[in-house]
Design a protein around this motif. Structure first.
Motif, mmCIF file in Angstrom:
data_model
loop_
_atom_site.group_PDB
_atom_site.id
_atom_site.type_symbol
_atom_site.label_atom_id
_atom_site.label_comp_id
_atom_site.label_asym_id
_atom_site.label_seq_id
_atom_site.Cartn_x
_atom_site.Cartn_y
_atom_site.Cartn_z
ATOM 1 N N ASP A 110 -14.023 -30.512 -44.608
ATOM 2 C CA ASP A 110 -15.373 -30.126 -44.195
ATOM 3 C C ASP A 110 -15.350 -29.777 -42.696
ATOM 4 O O ASP A 110 -15.779 -30.567 -41.859
ATOM 5 C CB ASP A 110 -16.372 -31.263 -44.472
ATOM 6 C CG ASP A 110 -16.634 -31.473 -45.958
ATOM 7 O OD1 ASP A 110 -16.413 -32.592 -46.460
ATOM 8 O OD2 ASP A 110 -17.045 -30.496 -46.619
ATOM 9 N N SER A 114 -15.546 -21.889 -38.532
ATOM 10 C CA SER A 114 -16.665 -21.981 -37.587
ATOM 11 C C SER A 114 -16.557 -20.995 -36.432
ATOM 12 O O SER A 114 -17.545 -20.751 -35.745
ATOM 13 C CB SER A 114 -16.738 -23.389 -36.993
ATOM 14 O OG SER A 114 -16.906 -24.354 -38.019
ATOM 15 N N GLU A 160 -19.041 -19.321 -38.917
ATOM 16 C CA GLU A 160 -19.840 -19.984 -39.952
ATOM 17 C C GLU A 160 -19.836 -21.502 -39.796
ATOM 18 O O GLU A 160 -19.476 -22.247 -40.722
ATOM 19 C CB GLU A 160 -19.294 -19.592 -41.349
ATOM 20 C CG GLU A 160 -19.472 -18.122 -41.682
ATOM 21 C CD GLU A 160 -20.871 -17.785 -42.229
ATOM 22 O OE1 GLU A 160 -21.833 -18.552 -41.982
ATOM 23 O OE2 GLU A 160 -20.995 -16.750 -42.913
ATOM 24 N N CYS A 161 -20.292 -21.971 -38.634
ATOM 25 C CA CYS A 161 -20.276 -23.395 -38.305
ATOM 26 C C CYS A 161 -20.964 -24.262 -39.360
ATOM 27 O O CYS A 161 -20.495 -25.341 -39.712
ATOM 28 C CB CYS A 161 -20.993 -23.632 -36.983
ATOM 29 S SG CYS A 161 -20.298 -22.721 -35.598
ATOM 30 N N GLY A 162 -22.115 -23.793 -39.833
ATOM 31 C CA GLY A 162 -22.951 -24.620 -40.715
ATOM 32 C C GLY A 162 -22.366 -24.824 -42.097
ATOM 33 O O GLY A 162 -22.835 -25.656 -42.862
ATOM 34 N N LYS A 163 -21.327 -24.083 -42.418
ATOM 35 C CA LYS A 163 -20.733 -24.205 -43.746
ATOM 36 C C LYS A 163 -19.749 -25.357 -43.833
ATOM 37 O O LYS A 163 -19.433 -25.822 -44.924
ATOM 38 C CB LYS A 163 -20.010 -22.909 -44.146
ATOM 39 C CG LYS A 163 -20.907 -21.693 -44.183
ATOM 40 C CD LYS A 163 -21.956 -21.817 -45.257
ATOM 41 C CE LYS A 163 -22.974 -20.705 -45.185
ATOM 42 N NZ LYS A 163 -22.396 -19.382 -45.275
ATOM 43 N N ARG A 164 -19.244 -25.782 -42.667
ATOM 44 C CA ARG A 164 -18.237 -26.840 -42.627
ATOM 45 C C ARG A 164 -17.074 -26.487 -43.553
ATOM 46 O O ARG A 164 -16.894 -27.065 -44.643
ATOM 47 C CB ARG A 164 -18.824 -28.209 -42.990
ATOM 48 C CG ARG A 164 -20.122 -28.594 -42.288
ATOM 49 C CD ARG A 164 -20.158 -28.265 -40.807
ATOM 50 N NE ARG A 164 -19.588 -29.274 -39.965
ATOM 51 C CZ ARG A 164 -18.533 -29.068 -39.183
ATOM 52 N NH1 ARG A 164 -17.938 -27.888 -39.082
ATOM 53 N NH2 ARG A 164 -18.074 -30.066 -38.447
ATOM 54 N N ASN A 218 -16.671 -29.577 -49.306
ATOM 55 C CA ASN A 218 -17.686 -28.774 -49.992
ATOM 56 C C ASN A 218 -17.108 -27.436 -50.441
ATOM 57 O O ASN A 218 -16.295 -26.818 -49.755
ATOM 58 C CB ASN A 218 -18.944 -28.636 -49.125
ATOM 59 C CG ASN A 218 -18.877 -27.531 -48.096
ATOM 60 O OD1 ASN A 218 -19.057 -26.349 -48.412
ATOM 61 N ND2 ASN A 218 -18.592 -27.882 -46.847
ATOM 62 N N THR A 271 -18.425 -24.411 -51.061
ATOM 63 C CA THR A 271 -18.766 -23.194 -50.304
ATOM 64 C C THR A 271 -17.805 -23.019 -49.131
ATOM 65 O O THR A 271 -17.300 -21.923 -48.880
ATOM 66 C CB THR A 271 -20.208 -23.285 -49.765
ATOM 67 O OG1 THR A 271 -21.104 -23.341 -50.855
ATOM 68 C CG2 THR A 271 -20.559 -22.081 -48.916
ATOM 69 N N LEU A 328 -27.730 -20.375 -42.488
ATOM 70 C CA LEU A 328 -26.761 -21.310 -43.048
ATOM 71 C C LEU A 328 -25.500 -21.423 -42.222
ATOM 72 O O LEU A 328 -24.687 -22.317 -42.427
ATOM 73 C CB LEU A 328 -26.368 -20.859 -44.469
ATOM 74 C CG LEU A 328 -27.104 -21.530 -45.615
ATOM 75 C CD1 LEU A 328 -28.598 -21.472 -45.453
ATOM 76 C CD2 LEU A 328 -26.696 -20.890 -46.931
ATOM 77 N N GLY A 329 -25.293 -20.481 -41.285
ATOM 78 C CA GLY A 329 -24.027 -20.444 -40.579
ATOM 79 C C GLY A 329 -24.019 -21.168 -39.254
ATOM 80 O O GLY A 329 -23.019 -21.179 -38.552
ATOM 81 N N ALA A 330 -25.130 -21.806 -38.893
ATOM 82 C CA ALA A 330 -25.179 -22.496 -37.600
ATOM 83 C C ALA A 330 -25.095 -24.000 -37.806
ATOM 84 O O ALA A 330 -25.641 -24.532 -38.779
ATOM 85 C CB ALA A 330 -26.470 -22.140 -36.873
ATOM 86 N N GLY A 351 -20.065 -30.780 -55.796
ATOM 87 C CA GLY A 351 -19.281 -29.902 -54.924
ATOM 88 C C GLY A 351 -20.021 -29.467 -53.668
ATOM 89 O O GLY A 351 -19.421 -28.916 -52.751
ATOM 90 N N ARG A 365 -21.587 -31.524 -51.633
ATOM 91 C CA ARG A 365 -21.493 -32.556 -50.601
ATOM 92 C C ARG A 365 -22.810 -32.668 -49.838
ATOM 93 O O ARG A 365 -22.904 -32.306 -48.654
ATOM 94 C CB ARG A 365 -20.318 -32.344 -49.647
ATOM 95 C CG ARG A 365 -18.964 -31.973 -50.271
ATOM 96 C CD ARG A 365 -18.572 -32.752 -51.516
ATOM 97 N NE ARG A 365 -17.855 -33.960 -51.219
ATOM 98 C CZ ARG A 365 -18.265 -35.200 -51.482
ATOM 99 N NH1 ARG A 365 -19.397 -35.407 -52.112
ATOM 100 N NH2 ARG A 365 -17.530 -36.229 -51.149
ATOM 101 N N VAL A 400 -24.827 -27.077 -44.113
ATOM 102 C CA VAL A 400 -26.222 -26.658 -44.267
ATOM 103 C C VAL A 400 -26.606 -26.371 -45.716
ATOM 104 O O VAL A 400 -27.679 -26.797 -46.153
ATOM 105 C CB VAL A 400 -26.538 -25.484 -43.314
ATOM 106 C CG1 VAL A 400 -27.958 -24.993 -43.504
ATOM 107 C CG2 VAL A 400 -26.338 -25.920 -41.867
#
Lengths: 481, 478
Positions: A146, A297, A303-307, A335, A337, B100-102, B298, B300, B329
């Motif tokens: 993540d 990220s 894409e930081c928020g995707k971890r 995760n 995604t 979603l990307g931040a 999946g 999380r 996010v």
């Protein structure tokens, strides 16, 4: 009745660790932001500008369209049955989503995957690494996490047995390393990057620090290298990398290579060479334990928020790999995604793909803009009295040095603050610009810095520069000796 | 060059001590067999979608739109997405500057935490503060963070139910603390006995331990029992008297298969009890999007809520959360949607309610089918799965089986489960992975295989069990 969980009886390692990137200055900025919302006009600025954190999309950077198309289709695979999507999604994003879903058991993106991550996605990442380096990579060596940070924590957990276990860390460093070492109860063994040579790494200095630590009874287990550097932005010269690898081999150190900024290079005379490639070029193969970290990220994808992220581990014995797998399995998996995104980042559209031209244009636009912003801010800082700023060859930050007058240092001491924190706080209160004081990253004692990202949108940069200039000149005038 | 930094001998001992059977020996063997072409039914982990449960439609629509906001600009978006999904995507995008990307706030998006607080308020009838709710990458990360904050050294003990979900034992090992077991009573429907629990605490203290916290899993995993209000009151009084933080793992609160004991949160009971206890007992409550009828493992997505935790401690917990920057996010949005699902009158409500009910009704039926199926097998006794997702039958292994296992260097239940796997492809987790009384053996399976596959699975198990028992039956019975 004394409460069971109070600060007095918390894990002291938790109490000890610090993380300035979202520390005191940022908390204060959030309070000021709230104040601006509740009482507009009550401050000498109308917005808070967060230049403290490498969080590109929070400042307006757009995601890569192709990646989002694929992710949306994977999130809601039912869409693939609808004719209408042909007018909404590119053909290659549709076929890529289908291909990815076929790699996922049961096409179930909501299921826990294999604890290392979905095998087919790891295959794609391994192929991407192989194409990048010219040396083969193995899906079994890859652990999807993540973000890159959990992988760093895992290695620290593995390596640190007690306070006598030391980890060599560059100073200045990204404070995940110092925080993680503190959390795991180990010793941070600093090696100083040389500001006067563009933040160069001298192996002789590293060796000196290693020997000094050993003479104090510290068992030095690993060397962290951040390339491109954070906060310093330097890209290591290939020769330097060879020296580092040979050094680790000779000294029996694990090499922890943080390479999350590998796609952020802004100078033509430097290239990214992965440490894996360097190790393999030297013929070391499985002889040197190496962990290489990558993330979704940063780069141009931001894409930081995707971890999303991974670590590639090579040169580890089977029993150790089993332990790494075991610890990964306790959290079940990262995760999905983020896993899919990691495979897209390492295997983006190629020439001939329908989305290639637009993908390439988005990528170029972002990277050239980052390079311009890096240069504009570097020049601006260098033009200010008492500030010198090394070039940001890569990554997302500038780390200017401020020659603070004694009067400012005294004022800081009186306010019980580190001088660079004092400066950063005053900057925030006058301009709304949020930076992180250099003391959060480590610096040669007696020198002061701050880290500022290059991420605000390009059209905002001139205003930031001029506001900064006004503040700085007033600050220096106020504290002139 | 002598020893290397990453030689096995040089690893952190705490890491080596960790065990996590859910993806341990049985799972690894099952994966090997699967690679060799054998058909495996994975019932080792609560992973509904892996066994064919479909995701709920509405959340997937919303997240897909959030993932690709350019869709919202397209005039044709209404042809393939319902209006309420479109509106909800816009709602979440407005809450998440940068989309979603931040990285979000390290505690999670404030608007989503507000939705969580509102859910808790509706569920319990007491206000909840979003500032004390932290979203995490799955509930497990939150459990790890809290245990890491609490455990200082090996003298810090954490009360953990036996049998337990082995995240707790693994985390305690990893952080160098001590697990203080309190045994659930199988004959009393896996009930908790406060007297013996108090004795466990006293025994630990006499060994020099400071018992800091108590874990409850309600509904239970692997045991499935649902605590009554009286049980929870008793527990809370116990924590109050013994000065323990209560860690309430409530991730299965939507999975209830009997009507006598509906889910009641520890927090509600605490506040019902009134002061001083309601103001004194420290409580951390955990929840997730992985279970219930959502089963979105999946993604999380999870949260923990802090009750009666001092502000300075909250600051330290925030500090540790900030090192991880932010929870993912999309997972946060799934949590928001779970906390704030479609309501009657919404366009998507009917479909959402139908999908949800169908899953829950089927889980209830499968809980019964499996319990009855196990109870019809010789030497197998199985408590009813009142809640959660598992069945935890007791296998009364004949002495010859136990002896054979031991001479093969295996725990008896591991031996049994390996034989079961090889004969039928059913991949379970041996009871030793969760803890059990000495000499009493169990296995954990999930109730998640598709309903139409259940009869075949249960008869395959019965056939194996019959033949195993015949093979190893005690000669004294002849």
């Amino acid at each position: 009745m004394a409460s069971s969980v109070a600060v007095e009886n918390l894990n002291p390692k938790v109490l000890k660790c610090e993380y300035a990137v979202r520390g005191e200055i940022v908390i204060h900025a959030q309070r000021l932001q709230q104040q601006l919302q509740n009482q507009p006009g009550s401050l000498p600025f109308h917005e808070i500008l967060y230049c403290n954190i490498g969080n590109p999309q929070s400042l307006g950077q757009q995601p890569v369209t192709f990646f989002r198309e694929v992710l949306a289709l994977c999130d809601h695979p039912y869409l693939l049955q609808r004719e209408e999507i042909k007018s909404l999604f590119s053909a290659d994003s549709i076929s890529r989503a289908k291909q990815i879903l076929a790699l996922i058991p049961g096409r179930a993106t909501g299921a826990y995957s294999h604890s290392q991550g979905i095998k087919g996605l790891r295959d794609a990442i391994a192929a991407g690494i192989t194409a990048r380096d010219g040396f083969p990579a193995n899906a079994d060596d890859i652990f999807l996490t993540d973000g890159a940070s959990p992988g760093v924590h895992l290695m620290m957990q593995l390596l640190i047995r007690n306070e006598k276990d030391g980890i060599l860390v560059p100073i200045p460093q990204y404070p995940l390393y110092s925080a993680s070492i503190a959390l795991h109860g180990g010793a941070l063994v600093p090696y100083y990057l040389n500001e006067s040579t563009g933040w160069g790494l001298e192996i002789s200095d590293v060796k000196k620090q290693l020997e000094d630590a050993r003479s104090r009874g510290i068992d030095v287990r690993a060397l962290v290298v951040i390339n491109p550097g954070n906060p310093t932005g330097q890209v290591l010269a290939e020769e330097n990398q060879y020296d580092i690898v040979k050094f680790c081999k000779n000294e029996g150190l694990v090499l922890l290579a943080d390479e999350v900024y590998q796609e952020n290079i802004y100078v033509d005379d430097k290239k990214f060479h992965s440490f894996k490639k360097i190790v393999r070029s030297l013929g070391y193969g499985e002889d040197l334990p190496l962990v290489s970290y990558q993330s979704v990220s940063k780069g141009y994808y931001g894409e930081c928020g995707k971890r999303g992220g991974y670590m590639e581990i090579t040169g580890f014995s089977a029993p150790v790999r089993e332990q790494i797998y075991k610890i990964s399995s306790v959290n079940l998996c990262s995760n999905i995604t983020g896993q899919i995104l990691a495979s897209l980042v390492m295997n983006p559209p190629k020439a001939g793909d329908e989305s290639y031209a637009s993908y390439q244009a988005e990528k170029d636009r972002i990277l050239t803009s980052l390079a311009r912003r890096a240069k504009a801010l570097e020049d601006a800082f260098n033009n200010l009295e008492g500030i010198t700023c090394n070039k940001a060859e890569g990554a997302m930050y500038l780390f200017p040095r401020i020659n603070l007058p004694q009067k400012a240092i005294d004022a800081a001491n009186a306010a019980n603050k580190a001088p660079d924190a004092f400066y950063a706080l005053r900057l925030l209160e006058s301009t709304g610009i949020v930076v992180v004081p250099g003391s959060g990253f480590g610096q040669v004692p007696g020198t002061w810095h701050f880290r500022c990202t290059i991420l605000p949108q390009e059209e905002k940069i001139p205003a930031i520069i001029s506001r900064f200039k006004v503040f700085h000149e007033a600050f220096m005038a106020e504290h002139r000796d | 060059m002598g020893r290397k930094a990453l030689d096995y001998e040089e690893l952190n001992e705490n890491v080596k001590k960790v065990q996590y059977a859910v993806r341990g020996e049985l799972y690894l063997r099952a994966s090997e067999l699967q690679k060799e072409g054998k058909r495996i039914i994975f019932t080792n982990v609560g992973n509904p979608h892996a066994l064919g449960q479909k995701p709920l439609t509405f959340p997937r629509q919303v997240v897909a739109l959030c993932q690709a906001p350019f869709l919202l600009d397209d005039p044709n978006v209404g042809l393939i997405f319902p209006a309420d999904a479109i509106a909800r995507a816009k709602h979440y995008l407005s809450m998440a500057p940068g989309g979603l990307g931040a990285y979000s706030d390290s505690r999670g998006i404030p608007g989503v935490r507000k939705e969580v607080a509102e859910f808790i308020q509706r569920r319990d009838g007491y206000p909840s503060d979003p500032e004390l709710i932290y979203l995490t990458d799955g509930a497990s990360k939150g459990v790890m963070q809290m245990l890491n904050a609490i455990i200082r050294n090996e003298r810090d003990g954490i009360l953990v139910p036996v049998p337990q979900y082995p995240l707790y034992s693994a985390a305690i090992s990893l952080f160098g603390g001590s697990l203080v077991p309190y045994y659930l009573e199988e004959e009393a429907n896996w009930g908790l006995d406060i007297v013996t629990t108090r004795q466990s605490v006293a025994a630990a203290r006499s060994k020099g331990m400071t018992v800091r916290a108590m874990v409850i899993i309600n509904p239970g995993n692997p045991t499935g029992q649902c605590l009554s209000e009286a049980n929870i009151r008793e527990l809370l009084n116990f924590c109050y008297q013994e000065n323990l933080v209560l860690l309430a793992d409530e991730v299965y609160q939507q999975n209830i298969y009997q009507d006598e004991r509906p889910f009641i949160s520890a927090r509600k009971v605490l506040f019902d009890m009134g002061p001083p206890i309601s103001r004194e007992v420290q409580l951390i409550s955990f929840h997730t999007v992985s279970k219930g009828y959502w089963g979105e493992c999946g993604q999380r997505g999870g949260y923990f809520e802090m009750t009666n935790i001092p502000p300075k401690t909250v600051d330290e917990i925030y500090k540790v959360a900030s090192i991880a920057l932010s929870p993912n996010v999309p997972g946060q949005i799934f949590m928001g949607l779970m906390m704030n699902p479609p309501k009657p009158g919404d366009i998507s409500y009917l479909k959402f309610a139908t999908e949800s009910k169908s899953i829950l009704d089927s889980l209830r039926r499968r809980a019964q089918i499996m319990t009855d199926g196990f109870n019809s097998c010789q030497n197998v006794v199985c408590n009813f799965t009142e809640g959660a997702m598992y069945s935890f039958p007791q296998i009364r292994l004949p002495k010859r089986a136990i002896d054979t296992a031991k001479s093969a260097g295996k725990e008896p239940d591991v031996f049994y489960c390996l034989k079961l796997l090889e004969a039928t492809g059913i991949s379970t987790v041996p009871g030793s992975g969760f803890g059990q009384k000495e000499g009493v053996f169990h296995l954990r399976t999930t109730i998640l295989p598709a309903e139409e596959d259940m009869p075949a699975i249960m008869s395959s198990f019965k056939k194996f069990n019959d033949s195993f028992m015949e093979q190893y039956q005690d000669y004294s019975r002849l």
